[in-house]
Design a protein around this motif. Structure first.
Motif, PDB file in Angstrom:
ATOM      1  N   ARG A 187       0.827  -1.207   0.000  1.00 18.60           N
ATOM      2  CA  ARG A 187       0.000   0.000   0.000  1.00 18.60           C
ATOM      3  C   ARG A 187       0.861   1.257   0.000  1.00 18.60           C
ATOM      4  O   ARG A 187       0.568   2.214  -0.711  1.00 18.60           O
ATOM      5  CB  ARG A 187      -0.934  -0.008   1.201  1.00 18.60           C
ATOM      6  N   LYS A 188       1.925   1.254   0.803  1.00 19.15           N
ATOM      7  CA  LYS A 188       2.804   2.428   0.854  1.00 19.15           C
ATOM      8  C   LYS A 188       3.518   2.649  -0.475  1.00 19.15           C
ATOM      9  O   LYS A 188       3.685   3.785  -0.907  1.00 19.15           O
ATOM     10  CB  LYS A 188       3.824   2.278   1.976  1.00 19.15           C
ATOM     11  N   LEU A 189       3.951   1.587  -1.133  1.00 13.05           N
ATOM     12  CA  LEU A 189       4.602   1.723  -2.437  1.00 13.05           C
ATOM     13  C   LEU A 189       3.656   2.329  -3.464  1.00 13.05           C
ATOM     14  O   LEU A 189       4.021   3.251  -4.186  1.00 13.05           O
ATOM     15  CB  LEU A 189       5.084   0.365  -2.935  1.00 13.05           C
ATOM     16  N   LYS A 190       2.454   1.813  -3.538  1.00  8.20           N
ATOM     17  CA  LYS A 190       1.499   2.318  -4.514  1.00  8.20           C
ATOM     18  C   LYS A 190       1.099   3.759  -4.211  1.00  8.20           C
ATOM     19  O   LYS A 190       0.955   4.576  -5.121  1.00  8.20           O
ATOM     20  CB  LYS A 190       0.270   1.410  -4.569  1.00  8.20           C
ATOM     21  N   LYS A 191       0.954   4.088  -2.928  1.00 13.62           N
ATOM     22  CA  LYS A 191       0.603   5.459  -2.552  1.00 13.62           C
ATOM     23  C   LYS A 191       1.745   6.421  -2.904  1.00 13.62           C
ATOM     24  O   LYS A 191       1.506   7.508  -3.424  1.00 13.62           O
ATOM     25  CB  LYS A 191       0.303   5.525  -1.056  1.00 13.62           C
ATOM     26  N   ALA A 192       2.983   5.996  -2.655  1.00  8.64           N
ATOM     27  CA  ALA A 192       4.137   6.847  -2.986  1.00  8.64           C
ATOM     28  C   ALA A 192       4.244   7.063  -4.489  1.00  8.64           C
ATOM     29  O   ALA A 192       4.566   8.161  -4.949  1.00  8.64           O
ATOM     30  CB  ALA A 192       5.417   6.224  -2.447  1.00  8.64           C
TER      31      ALA A 192
END
Length: 192
Positions: A10-15
Protein backbone atom coordinates in the motif's frame (compact mmCIF):
# COMPACT_ATOMS: atom_id res chain seq x y z
CA UNK A 1 6.82 1.42 16.55
CA UNK A 2 8.27 -0.68 13.73
CA UNK A 3 6.70 -0.61 10.29
CA UNK A 4 4.49 -3.60 9.63
CA UNK A 5 5.43 -5.61 6.59
CA UNK A 6 1.79 -5.79 5.55
CA UNK A 7 1.76 -2.05 4.81
CA UNK A 8 4.56 -2.20 2.23
CA UNK A 9 2.49 -2.71 -0.93
CA UNK A 10 0.00 0.00 0.00
CA UNK A 11 2.80 2.43 0.85
CA UNK A 12 4.60 1.72 -2.44
CA UNK A 13 1.50 2.32 -4.51
CA UNK A 14 0.60 5.46 -2.55
CA UNK A 15 4.14 6.85 -2.99
CA UNK A 16 4.00 6.18 -6.75
CA UNK A 17 0.70 8.02 -7.09
CA UNK A 18 1.89 10.94 -4.99
CA UNK A 19 5.05 11.23 -7.09
CA UNK A 20 2.99 11.22 -10.28
CA UNK A 21 0.85 14.06 -8.92
CA UNK A 22 3.36 16.17 -6.99
CA UNK A 23 6.16 16.38 -9.58
CA UNK A 24 4.02 18.11 -12.24
CA UNK A 25 2.43 20.33 -9.59
CA UNK A 26 5.83 21.42 -8.31
CA UNK A 27 7.01 22.36 -11.82
CA UNK A 28 3.75 23.99 -12.91
CA UNK A 29 4.49 27.47 -11.44
CA UNK A 30 7.81 27.51 -13.29
CA UNK A 31 6.17 26.66 -16.61
CA UNK A 32 3.38 29.18 -16.04
CA UNK A 33 5.88 31.94 -15.20
CA UNK A 34 7.92 31.11 -18.28
CA UNK A 35 4.76 31.16 -20.37
CA UNK A 36 3.76 34.60 -19.04
CA UNK A 37 7.27 36.03 -19.48
CA UNK A 38 7.69 34.68 -22.99
CA UNK A 39 4.27 35.84 -24.13
CA UNK A 40 4.61 39.33 -22.67
CA UNK A 41 0.94 39.17 -21.60
CA UNK A 42 -0.06 39.52 -25.25
CA UNK A 43 -0.24 35.93 -26.39
CA UNK A 44 -2.31 33.59 -24.25
CA UNK A 45 -1.44 30.68 -26.49
CA UNK A 46 1.94 30.27 -24.78
CA UNK A 47 0.24 30.01 -21.39
CA UNK A 48 -2.17 27.41 -22.76
CA UNK A 49 0.73 25.43 -24.23
CA UNK A 50 2.50 25.50 -20.84
CA UNK A 51 -0.67 24.20 -19.16
CA UNK A 52 -1.03 21.47 -21.80
CA UNK A 53 2.59 20.45 -21.24
CA UNK A 54 1.95 20.15 -17.49
CA UNK A 55 -1.15 18.03 -18.13
CA UNK A 56 0.69 15.72 -20.53
CA UNK A 57 3.60 15.41 -18.11
CA UNK A 58 1.22 14.39 -15.29
CA UNK A 59 -0.56 11.93 -17.60
CA UNK A 60 2.80 10.39 -18.58
CA UNK A 61 3.77 9.89 -14.91
CA UNK A 62 0.36 8.33 -14.16
CA UNK A 63 0.87 6.04 -17.17
CA UNK A 64 4.21 4.94 -15.66
CA UNK A 65 2.38 4.16 -12.40
CA UNK A 66 -0.09 2.02 -14.34
CA UNK A 67 2.80 0.11 -15.92
CA UNK A 68 4.34 -0.49 -12.47
CA UNK A 69 0.99 -1.75 -11.22
CA UNK A 70 0.88 -4.21 -14.14
CA UNK A 71 4.33 -5.45 -13.09
CA UNK A 72 2.97 -6.00 -9.56
CA UNK A 73 -0.02 -7.88 -11.01
CA UNK A 74 2.29 -10.11 -13.08
CA UNK A 75 4.43 -10.77 -10.01
CA UNK A 76 1.34 -11.76 -8.00
CA UNK A 77 0.24 -14.03 -10.85
CA UNK A 78 3.68 -15.68 -10.99
CA UNK A 79 3.50 -16.32 -7.23
CA UNK A 80 -0.04 -17.69 -7.54
CA UNK A 81 -1.56 -14.88 -5.49
CA UNK A 82 -4.76 -13.01 -6.30
CA UNK A 83 -4.63 -9.73 -4.38
CA UNK A 84 -2.41 -7.33 -2.43
CA UNK A 85 -3.39 -8.78 0.95
CA UNK A 86 -2.14 -12.22 -0.10
CA UNK A 87 1.09 -10.63 -1.36
CA UNK A 88 1.49 -8.81 1.95
CA UNK A 89 0.98 -12.09 3.81
CA UNK A 90 3.52 -13.78 1.51
CA UNK A 91 6.05 -11.03 2.27
CA UNK A 92 5.40 -11.33 6.02
CA UNK A 93 6.45 -14.98 5.79
CA UNK A 94 9.63 -14.13 3.86
CA UNK A 95 12.95 -12.96 5.26
CA UNK A 96 13.43 -9.23 4.91
CA UNK A 97 16.75 -8.16 3.40
CA UNK A 98 16.08 -4.43 3.46
CA UNK A 99 13.11 -2.14 3.12
CA UNK A 100 11.88 -3.49 -0.23
CA UNK A 101 13.83 -6.70 -0.84
CA UNK A 102 12.77 -10.10 0.49
CA UNK A 103 13.99 -13.68 0.21
CA UNK A 104 12.33 -17.01 1.02
CA UNK A 105 12.92 -20.66 0.16
CA UNK A 106 11.96 -20.19 -3.48
CA UNK A 107 12.30 -16.55 -4.55
CA UNK A 108 14.25 -13.33 -4.25
CA UNK A 109 11.74 -10.47 -4.43
CA UNK A 110 12.75 -6.92 -5.42
CA UNK A 111 9.64 -4.78 -4.94
CA UNK A 112 10.04 -1.30 -6.44
CA UNK A 113 10.80 -2.67 -9.90
CA UNK A 114 8.55 -5.70 -9.05
CA UNK A 115 11.12 -8.30 -10.07
CA UNK A 116 11.01 -11.90 -9.00
CA UNK A 117 14.07 -14.17 -9.19
CA UNK A 118 13.75 -17.92 -8.63
CA UNK A 119 16.63 -18.94 -6.34
CA UNK A 120 17.08 -22.24 -8.15
CA UNK A 121 17.73 -20.28 -11.37
CA UNK A 122 20.46 -18.03 -9.92
CA UNK A 123 23.71 -19.12 -11.49
CA UNK A 124 25.97 -16.35 -10.22
CA UNK A 125 25.80 -13.27 -8.01
CA UNK A 126 28.46 -10.58 -8.07
CA UNK A 127 28.93 -7.42 -6.01
CA UNK A 128 29.97 -4.13 -7.59
CA UNK A 129 30.12 -0.43 -6.77
CA UNK A 130 29.61 2.74 -8.76
CA UNK A 131 31.52 5.86 -7.80
CA UNK A 132 29.70 9.13 -7.64
CA UNK A 133 31.36 12.48 -8.26
CA UNK A 134 33.04 14.53 -5.57
CA UNK A 135 31.01 17.50 -4.47
CA UNK A 136 31.95 20.73 -2.78
CA UNK A 137 30.42 19.44 0.47
CA UNK A 138 32.23 16.08 0.34
CA UNK A 139 35.92 15.55 -0.20
CA UNK A 140 35.48 11.86 -1.04
CA UNK A 141 33.47 10.06 -3.69
CA UNK A 142 30.22 8.43 -2.68
CA UNK A 143 29.60 4.84 -3.69
CA UNK A 144 26.37 3.19 -4.76
CA UNK A 145 26.19 -0.53 -4.07
CA UNK A 146 24.73 -3.18 -6.40
CA UNK A 147 24.51 -6.93 -6.88
CA UNK A 148 24.50 -8.36 -10.41
CA UNK A 149 22.53 -11.57 -10.75
CA UNK A 150 23.01 -14.00 -13.61
CA UNK A 151 20.28 -16.58 -14.17
CA UNK A 152 20.67 -20.03 -15.68
CA UNK A 153 18.51 -19.04 -18.67
CA UNK A 154 21.00 -16.30 -19.62
CA UNK A 155 18.98 -13.35 -18.28
CA UNK A 156 20.59 -10.88 -15.92
CA UNK A 157 19.28 -8.75 -13.12
CA UNK A 158 20.53 -6.01 -10.83
CA UNK A 159 19.68 -5.22 -7.22
CA UNK A 160 20.24 -1.61 -6.16
CA UNK A 161 21.08 -0.92 -2.51
CA UNK A 162 21.81 2.78 -2.84
CA UNK A 163 24.44 3.92 -0.33
CA UNK A 164 23.93 0.99 2.07
CA UNK A 165 26.94 -1.31 1.86
CA UNK A 166 25.98 -3.45 4.88
CA UNK A 167 22.59 -4.28 3.40
CA UNK A 168 24.26 -5.27 0.14
CA UNK A 169 26.72 -7.57 1.94
CA UNK A 170 23.90 -9.14 3.93
CA UNK A 171 21.86 -9.72 0.77
CA UNK A 172 24.87 -11.13 -1.08
CA UNK A 173 25.48 -13.73 1.61
CA UNK A 174 21.81 -14.69 1.76
CA UNK A 175 21.57 -15.03 -2.02
CA UNK A 176 24.68 -17.21 -2.22
CA UNK A 177 23.50 -19.42 0.65
CA UNK A 178 20.00 -19.79 -0.76
CA UNK A 179 21.15 -20.32 -4.34
CA UNK A 180 23.62 -23.01 -3.25
CA UNK A 181 20.91 -24.80 -1.30
CA UNK A 182 22.79 -24.38 1.99
CA UNK A 183 19.99 -22.62 3.79
CA UNK A 184 21.15 -21.38 7.16
CA UNK A 185 18.85 -19.57 9.57
CA UNK A 186 21.75 -18.02 11.51
CA UNK A 187 21.49 -14.78 9.48
CA UNK A 188 19.14 -12.16 10.79
CA UNK A 189 17.94 -9.05 9.05
CA UNK A 190 19.78 -5.81 9.80
CA UNK A 191 16.53 -3.95 9.13
CA UNK A 192 14.03 -4.21 11.95
Amino acid sequence: MAEKTSDIIRKLKKAQKMTAILIPLSFSPLFLCLGVLLSGNENHMTILLALLFIIFFAAFLLFLCMIKNKHYEKMKQDLGLSNDDELNYYLENSRRINEYKFINDDYLIDLPPARLYRLADIKNAERYNKKGPKTKHRSTCSHRYFIKIELSNGKKGKLNFGFKELEREFAYRLILKAADGNKDDNYTSIVS
